[in-house]
Design a protein around this motif. Structure first.
Motif, PDB file in Angstrom:
ATOM      1  N   PHE A  60       0.820  -1.217   0.000  1.00 53.66           N
ATOM      2  CA  PHE A  60       0.000   0.000   0.000  1.00 53.66           C
ATOM      3  C   PHE A  60       0.854   1.266   0.000  1.00 53.66           C
ATOM      4  CE2 PHE A  60      -2.407   3.393   2.005  1.00 53.66           C
ATOM      5  CZ  PHE A  60      -3.621   3.331   1.353  1.00 53.66           C
ATOM      6  N   PHE A  61       1.800   1.376   0.924  1.00 47.09           N
ATOM      7  CA  PHE A  61       2.574   2.606   1.052  1.00 47.09           C
ATOM      8  C   PHE A  61       3.619   2.732  -0.051  1.00 47.09           C
ATOM      9  CE2 PHE A  61       0.776   2.081   5.262  1.00 47.09           C
ATOM     10  CZ  PHE A  61       0.294   3.358   5.493  1.00 47.09           C
ATOM     11  N   GLY A  62       4.127   1.598  -0.532  1.00 47.53           N
ATOM     12  CA  GLY A  62       5.025   1.662  -1.676  1.00 47.53           C
ATOM     13  C   GLY A  62       4.318   2.190  -2.911  1.00 47.53           C
ATOM     14  N   ASP A  63       3.056   1.774  -3.089  1.00 47.22           N
ATOM     15  CA  ASP A  63       2.272   2.269  -4.219  1.00 47.22           C
ATOM     16  C   ASP A  63       2.016   3.767  -4.097  1.00 47.22           C
ATOM     17  OD1 ASP A  63       2.177  -0.277  -5.208  1.00 47.22           O
ATOM     18  OD2 ASP A  63       0.205  -0.736  -4.371  1.00 47.22           O
ATOM     19  N   LEU A  64       1.736   4.230  -2.866  1.00 47.47           N
ATOM     20  CA  LEU A  64       1.516   5.660  -2.666  1.00 47.47           C
ATOM     21  C   LEU A  64       2.771   6.463  -2.996  1.00 47.47           C
ATOM     22  CD1 LEU A  64      -0.603   6.098   0.591  1.00 47.47           C
ATOM     23  CD2 LEU A  64      -1.299   6.483  -1.766  1.00 47.47           C
ATOM     24  N   ASP A  65       3.928   5.947  -2.582  1.00 44.12           N
ATOM     25  CA  ASP A  65       5.177   6.639  -2.885  1.00 44.12           C
ATOM     26  C   ASP A  65       5.403   6.721  -4.392  1.00 44.12           C
ATOM     27  OD1 ASP A  65       5.761   7.064  -0.235  1.00 44.12           O
ATOM     28  OD2 ASP A  65       6.954   5.234  -0.021  1.00 44.12           O
ATOM     29  N   GLN A  66       5.050   5.639  -5.104  1.00 41.97           N
ATOM     30  CA  GLN A  66       5.209   5.638  -6.556  1.00 41.97           C
ATOM     31  C   GLN A  66       4.295   6.674  -7.200  1.00 41.97           C
ATOM     32  OE1 GLN A  66       4.593   1.827  -8.394  1.00 41.97           O
ATOM     33  NE2 GLN A  66       4.657   2.644 -10.464  1.00 41.97           N
ATOM     34  N   LEU A  67       3.043   6.745  -6.731  1.00 45.63           N
ATOM     35  CA  LEU A  67       2.117   7.748  -7.256  1.00 45.63           C
ATOM     36  C   LEU A  67       2.622   9.161  -6.978  1.00 45.63           C
ATOM     37  CD1 LEU A  67      -1.321   6.190  -6.230  1.00 45.63           C
ATOM     38  CD2 LEU A  67      -0.436   6.451  -8.558  1.00 45.63           C
ATOM     39  N   ALA A  68       3.142   9.361  -5.765  1.00 44.32           N
ATOM     40  CA  ALA A  68       3.640  10.689  -5.404  1.00 44.32           C
ATOM     41  C   ALA A  68       4.801  11.094  -6.304  1.00 44.32           C
ATOM     42  CB  ALA A  68       4.065  10.701  -3.938  1.00 44.32           C
ATOM     43  N   GLU A  69       5.711  10.142  -6.570  1.00 43.87           N
ATOM     44  CA  GLU A  69       6.865  10.442  -7.414  1.00 43.87           C
ATOM     45  C   GLU A  69       6.432  10.752  -8.843  1.00 43.87           C
ATOM     46  OE1 GLU A  69      10.730  11.205  -8.444  1.00 43.87           O
ATOM     47  OE2 GLU A  69       9.776  10.987  -6.477  1.00 43.87           O
ATOM     48  N   GLU A  70       5.456  10.000  -9.360  1.00 42.55           N
ATOM     49  CA  GLU A  70       4.962  10.257 -10.709  1.00 42.55           C
ATOM     50  C   GLU A  70       4.325  11.638 -10.802  1.00 42.55           C
ATOM     51  OE1 GLU A  70       2.334   7.041 -11.424  1.00 42.55           O
ATOM     52  OE2 GLU A  70       3.925   5.579 -11.822  1.00 42.55           O
ATOM     53  N   ASP A  71       3.571  12.020  -9.767  1.00 43.51           N
ATOM     54  CA  ASP A  71       2.935  13.334  -9.771  1.00 43.51           C
ATOM     55  C   ASP A  71       3.974  14.453  -9.698  1.00 43.51           C
ATOM     56  OD1 ASP A  71       0.371  12.436 -10.016  1.00 43.51           O
ATOM     57  OD2 ASP A  71      -0.031  12.394  -7.868  1.00 43.51           O
ATOM     58  N   ARG A  72       5.014  14.238  -8.883  1.00 45.96           N
ATOM     59  CA  ARG A  72       6.045  15.271  -8.768  1.00 45.96           C
ATOM     60  C   ARG A  72       6.772  15.458 -10.097  1.00 45.96           C
ATOM     61  NH1 ARG A  72       6.926  12.525  -3.738  1.00 45.96           N
ATOM     62  NH2 ARG A  72       6.179  13.773  -1.974  1.00 45.96           N
ATOM     63  N   LEU A  73       7.047  14.350 -10.785  1.00 49.42           N
ATOM     64  CA  LEU A  73       7.728  14.434 -12.069  1.00 49.42           C
ATOM     65  C   LEU A  73       6.871  15.134 -13.113  1.00 49.42           C
ATOM     66  CD1 LEU A  73       9.388  10.891 -12.232  1.00 49.42           C
ATOM     67  CD2 LEU A  73      10.499  13.085 -11.755  1.00 49.42           C
ATOM     68  N   SER A  74       5.550  15.022 -12.972  1.00 48.86           N
ATOM     69  CA  SER A  74       4.658  15.671 -13.937  1.00 48.86           C
ATOM     70  C   SER A  74       4.653  17.183 -13.764  1.00 48.86           C
ATOM     71  CB  SER A  74       3.230  15.137 -13.776  1.00 48.86           C
ATOM     72  OG  SER A  74       2.655  15.607 -12.571  1.00 48.86           O
ATOM     73  N   GLY A  75       5.123  17.668 -12.607  1.00 48.15           N
ATOM     74  CA  GLY A  75       5.173  19.104 -12.375  1.00 48.15           C
ATOM     75  C   GLY A  75       3.845  19.714 -12.001  1.00 48.15           C
ATOM     76  N   GLU A  76       2.811  18.898 -11.773  1.00 51.20           N
ATOM     77  CA  GLU A  76       1.488  19.431 -11.479  1.00 51.20           C
ATOM     78  C   GLU A  76       1.147  19.341  -9.996  1.00 51.20           C
ATOM     79  OE1 GLU A  76      -1.231  17.317 -13.895  1.00 51.20           O
ATOM     80  OE2 GLU A  76      -0.469  18.110 -15.790  1.00 51.20           O
ATOM     81  N   SER A  77       1.579  18.294  -9.330  1.00 51.52           N
ATOM     82  CA  SER A  77       1.200  18.060  -7.941  1.00 51.52           C
ATOM     83  C   SER A  77       2.367  18.373  -7.014  1.00 51.52           C
ATOM     84  CB  SER A  77       0.767  16.598  -7.770  1.00 51.52           C
ATOM     85  OG  SER A  77       0.389  16.348  -6.445  1.00 51.52           O
ATOM     86  N   ARG A  78       2.042  18.998  -5.864  1.00 55.90           N
ATOM     87  CA  ARG A  78       3.082  19.344  -4.893  1.00 55.90           C
ATOM     88  C   ARG A  78       2.637  18.939  -3.494  1.00 55.90           C
ATOM     89  NH1 ARG A  78       3.850  25.164  -4.603  1.00 55.90           N
ATOM     90  NH2 ARG A  78       1.741  25.402  -5.429  1.00 55.90           N
ATOM     91  N   ASP A  79       3.609  18.820  -2.595  1.00 55.62           N
ATOM     92  CA  ASP A  79       3.303  18.469  -1.212  1.00 55.62           C
ATOM     93  C   ASP A  79       2.459  19.554  -0.556  1.00 55.62           C
ATOM     94  OD1 ASP A  79       4.740  16.132  -1.396  1.00 55.62           O
ATOM     95  OD2 ASP A  79       6.578  16.995  -0.561  1.00 55.62           O
ATOM     96  N   LEU A  80       1.666  19.139   0.421  1.00 54.92           N
ATOM     97  CA  LEU A  80       0.867  20.083   1.199  1.00 54.92           C
ATOM     98  C   LEU A  80       1.772  20.784   2.208  1.00 54.92           C
ATOM     99  CD1 LEU A  80      -2.031  21.086   1.839  1.00 54.92           C
ATOM    100  CD2 LEU A  80      -2.138  19.282   3.572  1.00 54.92           C
ATOM    101  N   THR A  81       1.735  22.112   2.239  1.00 53.90           N
ATOM    102  CA  THR A  81       2.538  22.898   3.176  1.00 53.90           C
ATOM    103  C   THR A  81       1.672  24.000   3.775  1.00 53.90           C
ATOM    104  OG1 THR A  81       3.273  24.486   1.488  1.00 53.90           O
ATOM    105  CG2 THR A  81       4.626  22.496   1.800  1.00 53.90           C
ATOM    106  N   ASP A  82       2.147  24.580   4.881  1.00 51.90           N
ATOM    107  CA  ASP A  82       1.428  25.696   5.494  1.00 51.90           C
ATOM    108  C   ASP A  82       1.360  26.889   4.537  1.00 51.90           C
ATOM    109  OD1 ASP A  82       1.069  24.217   7.804  1.00 51.90           O
ATOM    110  OD2 ASP A  82       2.860  25.028   8.784  1.00 51.90           O
ATOM    111  N   GLU A  83       2.443  27.112   3.799  1.00 48.33           N
ATOM    112  CA  GLU A  83       2.460  28.226   2.855  1.00 48.33           C
ATOM    113  C   GLU A  83       1.395  28.056   1.779  1.00 48.33           C
ATOM    114  OE1 GLU A  83       5.065  26.507   3.846  1.00 48.33           O
ATOM    115  OE2 GLU A  83       6.060  28.017   5.102  1.00 48.33           O
ATOM    116  N   ARG A  84       1.208  26.832   1.320  1.00 51.98           N
ATOM    117  CA  ARG A  84       0.196  26.589   0.290  1.00 51.98           C
ATOM    118  C   ARG A  84      -1.210  26.801   0.843  1.00 51.98           C
ATOM    119  NH1 ARG A  84       0.552  21.395  -3.120  1.00 51.98           N
ATOM    120  NH2 ARG A  84      -0.807  22.690  -4.415  1.00 51.98           N
TER     121      ARG A  84
END
Length: 221
Positions: A67-91
């Motif tokens: 489960f968590f390995g799959d989530l990490d893979q999805l997160a990495e794919e989204d980051r490479l796409s340049g569209e999705s970013r981590d949730l931060t207080d600034e955001r």
């Protein structure tokens, strides 16, 4: 790939993969076993958020070890796409500004968006701050003797409405019972600005409808 997707994806005769359909939904007999209930000592909600997360994480791993390995893979794919970013207080503050929502910052660093009848706390929780928490509270409180009536009203809201779920908090110093409404969204893979704005805008609208309902149709404030 999440466990529910992997079970429904199969290889075709040409070597490709066929996407799942409604007819491919797993039968009850094929579903993974539900983890056995934990002992009574573990059933209590731990005070430490990290302990609560450990229990949830263990349950998810029992359902799908990947489960968590799959989530990490999805997160990495989204980051490479340049569209999705981590949730931060600034955001979060940037989103509130885009939505023209007034806010303050409390002593714990959480954002407080304010309206006429209620306030909504907007903050990140979880081990890595990856859970978006939108917690609304009505300014008015419920007299202790009206608690059964309040519970009935909150239960009716939860039964008939989507998104935000309501509950009654502990009595305040003045003796009244606060009424809350809360939404929690796990965002470990990250998200786009547009989706973050949608989550906050939806929570703002629904929290306002919830508090108005408590004052009017719910008849408890």
């Amino acid at each position: 790939m999440a466990w529910w997707w992997k079970r429904n994806t199969r290889t075709t005769a040409t070597g490709g993969t066929e996407q799942p359909s409604e007819l491919d939904a797993p039968r009850p007999a094929q579903a993974p076993p539900i983890p056995a209930p934990r002992p009574a000592a573990d059933a209590q909600d731990p005070a430490d958020p990290a302990d609560r997360w450990d229990i949830i994480k263990q349950d998810l791993i029992e359902l799908d070890p990947d489960f968590f390995g799959d989530l990490d893979q999805l997160a990495e794919e989204d980051r490479l796409s340049g569209e999705s970013r981590d949730l931060t207080d600034e955001r979060l503050t940037e989103s509130l500004r885009r939505l023209s929502i007034r806010y303050l910052v409390d002593e714990s660093g959480a954002l407080l968006a304010m309206w006429e009848r209620h306030v909504m706390q907007i903050r990140r929780e979880g081990p890595q701050g990856e859970i978006l928490v939108l917690r609304a509270r009505a300014y008015a409180t419920l007299p202790v003797e009206f608690e059964p009536r309040g519970l009935s009203a909150v239960n009716e809201w939860n039964r008939t409405r989507r998104f935000l779920k309501g509950y009654i908090g502990e009595a305040t110093e003045s003796g009244g019972l606060p009424l809350y409404g809360e939404t929690q969204i796990p965002l470990r893979p990250g998200l786009t600005d547009a989706l973050l704005d949608e989550f906050i805008d939806c929570a703002a609208a629904v929290s306002g409808a919830y508090v108005d309902w408590l004052h009017d149709e719910g008849g408890v404030l």
